[in-house]
Design a protein around this motif. Structure first.
Motif, PDB file in Angstrom:
ATOM      1  N   CYS A  70      78.610  -8.377 -11.724  1.00 30.84           N
ATOM      2  CA  CYS A  70      79.354  -7.231 -12.232  1.00 30.84           C
ATOM      3  C   CYS A  70      79.678  -6.251 -11.106  1.00 30.84           C
ATOM      4  O   CYS A  70      78.782  -5.761 -10.423  1.00 30.84           O
ATOM      5  CB  CYS A  70      78.586  -6.527 -13.336  1.00 30.84           C
ATOM      6  SG  CYS A  70      79.559  -5.179 -14.056  1.00 30.84           S
TER       7      CYS A  70
ATOM      8  N   CYS B  78      81.270  -3.339 -11.591  1.00 26.93           N
ATOM      9  CA  CYS B  78      81.613  -2.009 -12.107  1.00 26.93           C
ATOM     10  C   CYS B  78      80.913  -0.927 -11.285  1.00 26.93           C
ATOM     11  O   CYS B  78      79.935  -1.183 -10.584  1.00 26.93           O
ATOM     12  CB  CYS B  78      81.274  -1.893 -13.602  1.00 26.93           C
ATOM     13  SG  CYS B  78      79.545  -1.513 -13.988  1.00 26.93           S
TER      14      CYS B  78
ATOM     15  N   CYS C 119      77.123  -0.460 -11.961  1.00 29.21           N
ATOM     16  CA  CYS C 119      76.234  -1.425 -11.306  1.00 29.21           C
ATOM     17  C   CYS C 119      76.151  -1.140  -9.809  1.00 29.21           C
ATOM     18  O   CYS C 119      75.092  -1.306  -9.195  1.00 29.21           O
ATOM     19  CB  CYS C 119      76.712  -2.855 -11.557  1.00 29.21           C
ATOM     20  SG  CYS C 119      76.371  -3.411 -13.248  1.00 29.21           S
TER      21      CYS C 119
END
Ligand code: ZN
Ligand code: ZN
Length: 165
Positions: A32, A34, A37
């Motif tokens: 991930c 994003c 994260c």
């Protein structure tokens, strides 16, 4: 594919008070990208192996659950070693307590669980170059379209168990 990997994966925190074992391969492995994260890892992405909670066996110690905000707004519970505070896995509100997102970097042999998909690549740090051949999506995806059949069956069993109470 992760479902073909040899079944058992051991892992733990840095101070070794907490040790755990995945008793099978995971359902799916998310890389991930994003921003959440990135902040939580202090790096460029999180690598999470999704697996049924009852396939995570404690070998030593206990984790401490820390309520932490999440991208969805619903929050997550991060399981940490009570001594060294390393994060071992998360439970997200969306998937509930029955699925753990185990941090692959805490496994003794993290190389055995490479990503099955890259998600939230819209916020990927530009120097991270993704390999060809691994699915990558700007945000999220439908499990029904990308998970292997065995993982979808395992997920269906979880849903059925939850309904049965
Ligand atoms: Zn520790
Ligand atoms: Zn993320």
């Amino acid at each position: 594919m992760t479902t073909d990997a040899p079944s058992v994966h051991d892992g733990g925190c840095t101070c070794r008070q907490v040790r755990y074992r995945l008793t099978s391969g995971p359902l799916f492995v998310h890389c991930c990208h994003c921003r959440w994260c990135q902040r939580e890892t202090g790096a460029s992405f999180a690598l999470n192996a999704m697996i049924e909670a009852d396939r995570v066996e404690m070998l030593a110690g206990e984790v401490e659950l820390v309520n932490t905000p999440s991208n969805s707004g619903k929050g997550q519970k991060i399981a940490r070693c009570p001594r060294c505070r390393i994060a071992l896995w998360s439970n997200y509100a969306g998937a509930g307590d029955t699925v753990r997102f185990v941090r692959v970097g805490t496994l003794d042999e993290p190389d055995r669980l490479p990503p099955d998909i890259h998600i939230f690549t819209a916020s990927k740090q530009p120097w991270v170059v993704l390999p060809p051949g691994t699915p990558a999506v700007a945000e999220y995806y439908r499990a029904s379209e990308l998970w292997p059949k065995e993982s979808l069956e395992r997920r269906a069993a979880l849903v059925a168990a939850a309904k049965a109470g």
